[in-house]
Design an enzyme around this catalytic site. Structure first.
Site, PDB file in Angstrom:
ATOM      1  N   VAL A 138      -6.087 131.356 106.001  1.00 26.10           N
ATOM      2  CA  VAL A 138      -7.531 131.304 106.185  1.00 26.10           C
ATOM      3  C   VAL A 138      -7.829 131.864 107.573  1.00 26.10           C
ATOM      4  O   VAL A 138      -7.200 131.462 108.557  1.00 26.10           O
ATOM      5  CB  VAL A 138      -8.064 129.865 106.062  1.00 26.10           C
ATOM      6  CG1 VAL A 138      -9.577 129.847 106.298  1.00 26.10           C
ATOM      7  CG2 VAL A 138      -7.729 129.287 104.692  1.00 26.10           C
ATOM      8  N   LYS A 139      -8.749 132.809 107.647  1.00 22.94           N
ATOM      9  CA  LYS A 139      -9.071 133.442 108.927  1.00 22.94           C
ATOM     10  C   LYS A 139     -10.221 132.707 109.609  1.00 22.94           C
ATOM     11  O   LYS A 139     -11.283 132.507 109.018  1.00 22.94           O
ATOM     12  CB  LYS A 139      -9.454 134.916 108.720  1.00 22.94           C
ATOM     13  CG  LYS A 139      -8.295 135.784 108.267  1.00 22.94           C
ATOM     14  CD  LYS A 139      -8.727 137.222 108.000  1.00 22.94           C
ATOM     15  CE  LYS A 139      -8.796 138.028 109.257  1.00 22.94           C
ATOM     16  NZ  LYS A 139      -9.005 139.486 108.970  1.00 22.94           N
TER      17      LYS A 139
END
Length: 367
Positions: A138-139
């Protein structure tokens, strides 16, 4: 031996900075894995905006999800995750063979949350749960508000790709947030293995600074900042704090070179890839840059772990009038704003496409 394979063999991971449904459907991504040593990929709102806007590859998916009652961010997230799950499955053998070090894909939280710590944590939890893939990052942007979200997400066991880093100082702050998250896990009796990378953006430095600099200093700033940050990365990995975590089973948060497409047409198109050849790092490349490096790229040695000539170059650039600290902050703020613009444009594009497809499915109006 292809230059891409040479990079892979010196210990650098090559990731594609792109994803489209067409790349998956026509076997192009599988070919890049087999022939060009690609071992992961990254995505962002701008990439998906271009992918969904070009052609009709996503039309069926948009229409089906609209009929199922999805819209806006909810529709986009599931549309993007459909692609990323398929890509993650292609990379899964690499993920397993490297003991979870490589073979990752990435999905960004809404850019609207860049200044929202609690919202970023909740979004990371939702994406991680919905993705159902162990090799999906997840960025979260490495903004001041993002730092506590990154630490908490790591503590919760969510793999994180920290994006929108521009300076060595920003990188160090993120690395410390990662280590705090791991330290908290160990103190709580949880596992010490949570994947993470820290993404330093390169080319935007030179786009911003070249107009202010003499020609001899053009395209020098991004590389110098990268050299300086690589030195900090190596120093961190040699620190007693990190060695203690490593002894407990933690894996390093690897340094990732992002924004490696050359923007100056007068510069070599593989300039940044050659400059950032370094073991235990990742280079994520736009498709055009990957193909150029595979075709005619050259290695000129490995990055110096002591920063090379970074300090002297940065001193020259400072004397020429560029305040790198102020510019780093501006680049991060501008980068976050650009992702917000792409995000809003993307959601509007999906809404327009959904409406057009619905009208088309109804057929012509009866006379």
């Amino acid at each position: 031996m292809k230059a891409t394979q040479q990079l892979h063999e010196l210990g650098q991971s090559l990731w594609l900075d792109n994803i489209t449904r067409t790349l998956l459907d026509d076997g192009t991504l599988a070919r890049y894995i087999a022939e060009d040593s690609v071992t992961g990929l990254t995505s962002n709102p701008s990439i998906f905006d271009a992918a969904i806007g070009d052609g009709d590859a996503y039309d069926a998916g948009v229409h089906a999800k609209t009929l199922a009652g999805l819209s806006g961010e909810t529709l986009f997230t599931e549309l993007a995750l459909e692609d990323l799950r398929r890509a993650a499955d292609l990379f899964r053998p690499i993920f397993d063979a490297t003991d979870r070090v490589d073979g990752w894909v990435s999905m960004e939280v809404s850019p609207l949350l860049a200044a929202d710590t609690a919202g970023s944590i909740e979004a990371a939890k939702q994406i991680h749960s919905q993705a159902q893939r162990d090799n999906l990052f997840v960025k979260i942007p490495g903004t001041p508000e993002g730092l506590p979200a990154i630490e908490e997400a790591i503590f919760l066991g969510i793999p994180i790709n920290v994006t929108l880093l521009f300076s060595c100082a920003q990188y160090v702050a993120v690395a410390e947030a990662y280590m705090r998250g791991i330290e908290r896990r160990i103190a709580a009796g949880l596992g010490s293995r949570v994947g993470s990378v820290a993404s330093l953006f390169i080319s935007r430095w030179d786009v911003a600074s070249n107009p202010q600099l003499p020609v001899e200093l053009h395209n020098k700033l991004g590389i110098a900042v990268g050299q300086q940050t690589y030195r900090a990365y190596r120093e961190l990995l040699a620190s007693e704090r990190w060695k203690k975590l490593e002894a407990a089973g933690a894996h390093p948060q690897r340094l990732l070179w992002a924004s490696t497409g050359v923007k100056d047409p007068s510069a070599p198109d593989t300039m940044y890839i050659s400059a950032f050849a370094a073991p235990d790092t990742i280079d994520t490349m736009p498709e055009k840059t990957l193909l150029a490096f595979a075709d005619h790229g050259q290695l000129h040695g490995v990055m110096a772990s002591d920063g090379g000539d970074a300090d002297s170059v940065l001193a020259q650039i400072g004397k020429a009038g560029v305040d790198t600290d102020a510019l780093a902050l501006k680049l991060q703020i501008d980068g976050a704003a650009a992702f917000v613009k792409s995000w809003k444009q993307l959601l509007q594009r999906i809404a327009d496409k959904a409406s057009a497809l619905e009208d088309k499915s109804k057929g012509p109006a009866l006379p």
